[in-house]
Every structure is written in structure tokens, then in C-alpha cells.
Write a protein that holds these residues in place. Structure first.
Motif, PDB file in Angstrom:
ATOM      1  N   SER A 224       0.820  -1.218   0.000  1.00 23.41           N
ATOM      2  CA  SER A 224       0.000   0.000   0.000  1.00 23.41           C
ATOM      3  C   SER A 224       0.853   1.267   0.000  1.00 23.41           C
ATOM      4  N   LYS A 225       2.101   1.157   0.390  1.00 21.88           N
ATOM      5  CA  LYS A 225       2.997   2.317   0.413  1.00 21.88           C
ATOM      6  C   LYS A 225       3.735   2.510  -0.913  1.00 21.88           C
ATOM      7  N   LEU A 226       3.609   1.558  -1.825  1.00 22.89           N
ATOM      8  CA  LEU A 226       4.281   1.642  -3.124  1.00 22.89           C
ATOM      9  C   LEU A 226       3.316   2.210  -4.158  1.00 22.89           C
ATOM     10  N   PRO A 227       3.715   3.021  -5.077  1.00 24.58           N
ATOM     11  CA  PRO A 227       5.034   3.602  -5.243  1.00 24.58           C
ATOM     12  C   PRO A 227       5.313   4.633  -4.154  1.00 24.58           C
ATOM     13  N   LEU A 228       6.567   4.737  -3.800  1.00 27.61           N
ATOM     14  CA  LEU A 228       6.965   5.638  -2.718  1.00 27.61           C
ATOM     15  C   LEU A 228       6.774   7.090  -3.145  1.00 27.61           C
ATOM     16  N   ASP A 229       6.227   7.873  -2.225  1.00 34.87           N
ATOM     17  CA  ASP A 229       5.970   9.281  -2.513  1.00 34.87           C
ATOM     18  C   ASP A 229       6.338  10.108  -1.284  1.00 34.87           C
ATOM     19  N   ILE A 230       6.992  11.214  -1.501  1.00 45.82           N
ATOM     20  CA  ILE A 230       7.438  12.069  -0.401  1.00 45.82           C
ATOM     21  C   ILE A 230       6.250  12.635   0.375  1.00 45.82           C
ATOM     22  N   SER A 231       5.127  12.862  -0.302  1.00 47.93           N
ATOM     23  CA  SER A 231       3.958  13.428   0.398  1.00 47.93           C
ATOM     24  C   SER A 231       3.398  12.438   1.417  1.00 47.93           C
TER      25      SER A 231
ATOM     26  N   MET B  75      12.060  10.846   3.893  1.00 50.06           N
ATOM     27  CA  MET B  75      11.862   9.873   2.816  1.00 50.06           C
ATOM     28  C   MET B  75      12.706   8.618   3.020  1.00 50.06           C
ATOM     29  N   THR B  76      13.876   8.758   3.610  1.00 47.72           N
ATOM     30  CA  THR B  76      14.742   7.595   3.856  1.00 47.72           C
ATOM     31  C   THR B  76      14.065   6.603   4.796  1.00 47.72           C
ATOM     32  N   VAL B  77      13.487   7.117   5.869  1.00 47.12           N
ATOM     33  CA  VAL B  77      12.792   6.248   6.825  1.00 47.12           C
ATOM     34  C   VAL B  77      11.580   5.611   6.155  1.00 47.12           C
ATOM     35  N   TRP B  78      10.838   6.390   5.382  1.00 49.66           N
ATOM     36  CA  TRP B  78       9.649   5.878   4.689  1.00 49.66           C
ATOM     37  C   TRP B  78      10.031   4.757   3.721  1.00 49.66           C
ATOM     38  N   PHE B  79      11.169   4.903   3.041  1.00 52.76           N
ATOM     39  CA  PHE B  79      11.672   3.878   2.133  1.00 52.76           C
ATOM     40  C   PHE B  79      11.919   2.569   2.879  1.00 52.76           C
ATOM     41  N   PHE B  80      12.621   2.662   4.019  1.00 56.25           N
ATOM     42  CA  PHE B  80      12.936   1.454   4.779  1.00 56.25           C
ATOM     43  C   PHE B  80      11.699   0.832   5.421  1.00 56.25           C
ATOM     44  N   VAL B  81      10.734   1.647   5.809  1.00 54.19           N
ATOM     45  CA  VAL B  81       9.492   1.111   6.377  1.00 54.19           C
ATOM     46  C   VAL B  81       8.715   0.351   5.310  1.00 54.19           C
ATOM     47  N   ALA B  82       8.538   0.954   4.146  1.00 56.30           N
ATOM     48  CA  ALA B  82       7.757   0.316   3.082  1.00 56.30           C
ATOM     49  C   ALA B  82       8.397  -0.997   2.636  1.00 56.30           C
ATOM     50  N   TRP B  83       9.684  -0.954   2.331  1.00 52.92           N
ATOM     51  CA  TRP B  83      10.353  -2.172   1.880  1.00 52.92           C
ATOM     52  C   TRP B  83      10.553  -3.161   3.022  1.00 52.92           C
ATOM     53  N   GLY B  84      10.719  -2.664   4.240  1.00 53.40           N
ATOM     54  CA  GLY B  84      10.842  -3.554   5.394  1.00 53.40           C
ATOM     55  C   GLY B  84       9.561  -4.327   5.643  1.00 53.40           C
ATOM     56  N   GLU B  85       8.429  -3.652   5.514  1.00 51.08           N
ATOM     57  CA  GLU B  85       7.148  -4.348   5.688  1.00 51.08           C
ATOM     58  C   GLU B  85       6.949  -5.405   4.614  1.00 51.08           C
ATOM     59  N   LEU B  86       7.192  -5.037   3.380  1.00 52.56           N
ATOM     60  CA  LEU B  86       6.983  -5.965   2.270  1.00 52.56           C
ATOM     61  C   LEU B  86       7.926  -7.168   2.357  1.00 52.56           C
ATOM     62  N   LEU B  87       9.197  -6.901   2.539  1.00 48.83           N
ATOM     63  CA  LEU B  87      10.180  -7.989   2.535  1.00 48.83           C
ATOM     64  C   LEU B  87      10.135  -8.835   3.801  1.00 48.83           C
ATOM     65  N   SER B  88       9.764  -8.233   4.945  1.00 52.24           N
ATOM     66  CA  SER B  88       9.657  -9.053   6.154  1.00 52.24           C
ATOM     67  C   SER B  88       8.463  -9.997   6.067  1.00 52.24           C
TER      68      SER B  88
END
Length: 141
Positions: free
Chosen positions: A34-41, A50-63
Motif C-alpha cells: 500500500s505504500k508503493l510507489p513511494l511518494d514524499i507526500s 523519505m529515507t525512513v519511509w523507504f525502509f518502512v515500506a520495503w521492510g514491511e513488504l520484505l519481512s
């Protein structure tokens, strides 16, 4: 007849951890997607860089994906890798859930336990797999 003898007669279901593993994985995979595609808004709504948001989105998906794959690696040769992957994904889930709970800035731990029970349950699921891994497959009665 002792309690121990009664318990030995109950058959084992070694796949019981999948009753926790599958729903937890589905929740994290869907939240990551639900967080993809990543958006700064989207990141700014939660006050995150944005760095934290990137790791959260991919961390949720990959975990979520890793938790499922780790549970499937149960052969004698692969069980140690599956256990390691399961534990790592559990740690990632706990880290993400800790961040989510702290972003809400609760007044006390009691507020978290009483009013944020979904996040607490997801945290406990991650903690279960972080502490347990795939060890359940190696035990004998």
C-alpha cells in the motif's frame, strides 16, 4: 494416568506456527504494497523523512515475504537458514511496530496496551518469531 501420559497421546501439529505466520505475513505484505510507489507526500503526512519511509515500506513488504519463505525452509539442510530468516524478519517487524507505536506519542504504556491493541498484537507476533525462529521443527517429544 498422569498429565504427562495424556499429553504424549495428543498428536503434534508442527505446522501450527503457520496459523500465526500467514496472517502476520499477509498484513505486512499488504501494508508494504500500500505504500508503493513511494511518494514524499506520504512520508510527510507522518512526519518522516523519505529515507525512513523507504525502509518502512520495503521492510514491511520484505519481512512479510521473508517470514513465509523462512517457514518453508524446514528441511534438515535448510532449517538453520529458515530459522535465521524467520528471526531476522521477526526483529524487523518488532522494529517497525515499535516505530509505529512511538510515532503516535502515547501518554503511557497503559494507553498503548488499552487502545492500540492491533499494533501490540502485531508486535507480539514479530517478537514470537524473533525469539522462536523455526526451532519448533527440530524438537522431539
Amino acid at each position: 494416568m498422569t498429565l504427562r501420559s495424556i499429553l504424549k497421546k495428543i498428536p503434534d501439529f508442527k505446522g501450527a506456527n503457520f496459523l500465526i505466520r500467514i496472517p502476520l505475513s499477509i498484513v505486512f505484505i499488504l501494508q508494504g504494497l500500500s505504500k508503493l510507489p513511494l511518494d514524499i507526500s506520504d512520508a510527510e503526512i507522518f512526519g518522516l523523512p523519505m529515507t525512513v519511509w523507504f525502509f518502512v515500506a520495503w521492510g514491511e513488504l520484505l519481512s512479510g515475504i521473508g517470514l513465509l519463505i523462512g517457514g518453508l525452509l524446514v528441511s534438515k539442510n535448510l532449517n538453520s537458514y529458515g530459522g535465521l530468516l524467520t528471526r531476522f524478519c521477526g526483529i524487523v517487524i518488532c522494529g517497525i511496530m515499535t516505530g509505529i507505536i512511538l510515532i503516535q506519542e502515547p501518554e503511557s504504556l497503559l494507553d498503548v496496551l488499552l487502545y492500540d491493541n492491533l499494533h501490540v498484537m502485531l508486535y507480539c507476533g514479530g517478537l514470537f518469531f524473533a525469539l522462536r525462529g523455526n526451532r519448533i521443527y527440530l524438537e522431539k517429544k
